[in-house]
Design an enzyme around this catalytic site. Structure first.
Site, short mmCIF file in Angstrom:
data_model
loop_
_atom_site.label_atom_id
_atom_site.label_comp_id
_atom_site.label_asym_id
_atom_site.label_seq_id
_atom_site.Cartn_x
_atom_site.Cartn_y
_atom_site.Cartn_z
N PRO A 78 0.88 -1.23 -0.01
CA PRO A 78 0.05 -0.07 -0.05
C PRO A 78 0.84 1.38 -0.02
O PRO A 78 1.87 1.44 0.99
CB PRO A 78 -0.73 -0.09 1.40
CG PRO A 78 -0.05 -0.89 2.33
CD PRO A 78 0.92 -1.88 1.33
N GLY A 80 0.90 5.54 -0.52
CA GLY A 80 0.00 6.67 -0.72
C GLY A 80 0.03 7.43 -1.90
O GLY A 80 1.24 7.34 -2.34
N SER A 107 -4.05 1.69 -0.73
CA SER A 107 -3.92 2.52 0.44
C SER A 107 -5.29 3.37 0.86
O SER A 107 -5.71 3.85 -0.30
CB SER A 107 -2.63 3.54 0.46
OG SER A 107 -2.67 4.73 1.53
N TYR A 130 -5.95 2.88 7.92
CA TYR A 130 -5.43 3.89 8.79
C TYR A 130 -6.40 4.04 9.98
O TYR A 130 -7.73 4.34 9.48
CB TYR A 130 -5.13 5.07 8.47
CG TYR A 130 -3.56 5.31 7.61
CD1 TYR A 130 -2.47 4.49 8.07
CD2 TYR A 130 -3.50 5.58 6.48
CE1 TYR A 130 -1.23 4.71 7.63
CE2 TYR A 130 -2.15 5.58 5.72
CZ TYR A 130 -1.17 5.21 6.30
OH TYR A 130 0.18 5.02 5.57
N THR A 156 -2.27 -0.59 9.42
CA THR A 156 -1.10 -0.16 9.64
C THR A 156 -1.00 0.36 11.12
O THR A 156 -1.89 1.17 11.64
CB THR A 156 -0.94 0.98 8.66
OG1 THR A 156 -0.82 0.50 7.45
CG2 THR A 156 0.43 1.79 9.02
N LYS A 252 0.37 -4.35 10.04
CA LYS A 252 1.73 -3.96 9.25
C LYS A 252 2.37 -2.77 10.10
O LYS A 252 1.71 -2.01 10.62
CB LYS A 252 1.37 -3.09 7.91
CG LYS A 252 2.59 -2.80 7.11
CD LYS A 252 1.78 -2.03 6.02
CE LYS A 252 2.99 -1.49 5.01
NZ LYS A 252 3.72 -0.23 5.70
N SER A 274 7.98 -4.30 9.25
CA SER A 274 8.17 -3.28 8.31
C SER A 274 8.31 -2.00 9.15
O SER A 274 7.82 -1.76 10.48
CB SER A 274 6.70 -2.91 7.46
OG SER A 274 6.81 -1.84 7.18
N HIS A 276 7.97 0.98 7.51
CA HIS A 276 7.15 1.96 6.89
C HIS A 276 7.88 2.42 5.96
O HIS A 276 8.26 3.92 5.47
CB HIS A 276 6.60 3.24 7.72
CG HIS A 276 5.15 3.68 7.12
ND1 HIS A 276 3.99 3.21 7.75
CD2 HIS A 276 4.91 4.71 6.29
CE1 HIS A 276 3.07 4.06 6.97
NE2 HIS A 276 3.31 4.85 6.01
N ILE A 310 13.08 -3.85 -0.54
CA ILE A 310 13.52 -4.89 -1.57
C ILE A 310 13.60 -4.28 -2.99
O ILE A 310 12.86 -3.33 -3.38
CB ILE A 310 12.32 -5.78 -1.79
CG1 ILE A 310 12.09 -6.75 -0.41
CG2 ILE A 310 12.44 -6.88 -2.81
CD1 ILE A 310 11.03 -7.70 -0.26
#
Length: 378
Positions: A78, A80, A107, A130, A156, A252, A274, A276, A310
């Site tokens: 996801p 933004g 997202s 969110y 998230t 996440k 993660s 972010h 990645i």
């Protein structure tokens, strides 16, 4: 297309074709960007064992993520404002992912809405949520994702407060961009991008405008978003979100083994290791360096995925070796989208698939799901 061999090639082309404001948004981290850089650089510290004289025939990258069959264990993360990298960006990326056989995650802060993406896809996609202060709006987002038949909700956890990204502040980031002289000049030298944007009505956050209370235009959106991230978010919120959603739930933003163990107790289906993308806590560990400890700690109690840094198929395999069952790419597909639209997203996936396949063979394995710690030089 024949000269595009790596994700870095797509990045270079995207830099030329996407206005600086939006390219920098995709290609930046918080504060000094040390964690953003570490996400990429730490993969280079991990080495494979090369094996020879083994049967390399009939190789397969196929796997599953939260029980869904995938062509390779890679999902589109996801991100933004994807639709500002290229007109209708989320819709095009979702189509490319569907055709390739990997999950697409939309997202909350997308330019194309849940309904926009659902209108151009045939298979369920995933939706990232969110938790905002306006709980009625959060509930409506969950219900809209259910109505669109999304097959997973990605919650998230690491954005209760927004990390500062200096590039965004200096560029005066907004969607659509403010018509300052600098922005007009920057867009004018990118006619391909401008023509695409001129041909679509999707230029702002369509999951929010017209759906959240008091948000009917861009001006009201700006003030609303700065106030909405919920600093009271806690583990108890996972419970009511899980109950309201009623489907597969992915958490996440896990970067610590204690949080991973707590996440496993929630009944969620998976966690994503993660930080972010290095856009929140600068100075935190890279995702890949946190992965092994977390995977070892939770064992089989919850599925472990990994996101951050990645840039190649080899990076995907290294994550699998260290305990991830699935991985996510954000910037690689954004570079492809900005460079060549839908075709660029497909190209990014093809690059990663080819690199995975060749590396798998040279490591003496036929199945991506067979990669483990024993395939690394420790």
């Amino acid at each position: 297309m024949s000269t595009i061999l790596t994700i870095a090639d797509l990045k270079d082309l995207a830099r030329r074709r996407v206005p600086k404001m939006f390219f920098d948004y995709a290609d930046s981290g918080a504060w000094t960007e040390s964690t953003y850089r570490a996400n990429e650089e730490d993969f280079g510290k991990i080495k494979f064992r090369q094996r020879v004289l083994v049967d390399m025939s009939n190789r397969s990258l196929e796997s599953t993520m939260i029980g869904e069959k995938v062509a390779m264990p890679v999902a589109l993360a996801p991100t933004g404002m994807t639709g500002m990298q290229h007109a209708d960006g989320e819709m095009l990326a979702a189509q490319a992912a569907e055709e390739f056989g990997v999950p697409f995650t939309l997202s909350t802060m997308s330019i194309c809405s849940i309904e926009d993406v659902a209108s151009v896809t045939r298979k369920p996609f995933w939706f990232q949520l969110y938790v905002l202060r306006d709980k009625d709006f959060v509930l409506s987002l969950i219900d809209r994702a259910k109505a669109a038949k999304c097959s997973a909700l990605v919650l998230t956890l690491d954005l209760q407060i927004l990390g500062q990204r200096h590039k965004d502040v200096r560029n005066g980031l907004s969607a659509p961009p403010r018509m300052t002289l600098a922005n007009v000049i920057d867009m004018a030298i990118r006619p391909r991008w401008c023509l695409g944007m001129a041909g679509t009505p999707r230029r702002t956050f369509r999951n929010i405008v017209g759906h959240a209370k008091g948000v009917g235009d861009v001006a009201s959106l700006a003030s609303w978003t700065t106030e909405q991230f919920d600093q009271h978010l806690s583990w108890k919120d996972v419970t009511w979100i899980k109950e309201r959603w009623g489907g597969k739930l992915i958490l996440k933003g896990i970067l610590d083994k204690e949080d991973a163990l707590m996440a496993a107790k929630t009944g969620a289906d998976a966690i994503i290791v993660s930080n972010h993308g290095g856009r929140q806590l600068d100075g935190a560990s890279s995702s890949i360096m946190a992965l092994e400890e977390i995977a070892d700690a939770v064992g089989d109690s919850i599925e472990v995925h990994m996101d951050g840094g990645i840039r190649s198929g080899q990076d995907v395999l290294k994550a699998l070796c260290l305990g991830a069952k699935g991985t996510y790419i954000g910037r690689p597909f954004l570079y492809g989208l900005g460079a060549l639209g839908k075709e660029g997203v497909t190209k990014a996936l093809e690059i990663i698939r080819k690199e995975m396949d060749i590396t798998l063979a040279l490591c003496g394995k036929r199945l991506a799901t067979d990669m483990g710690k024993d395939q690394l030089r420790r």
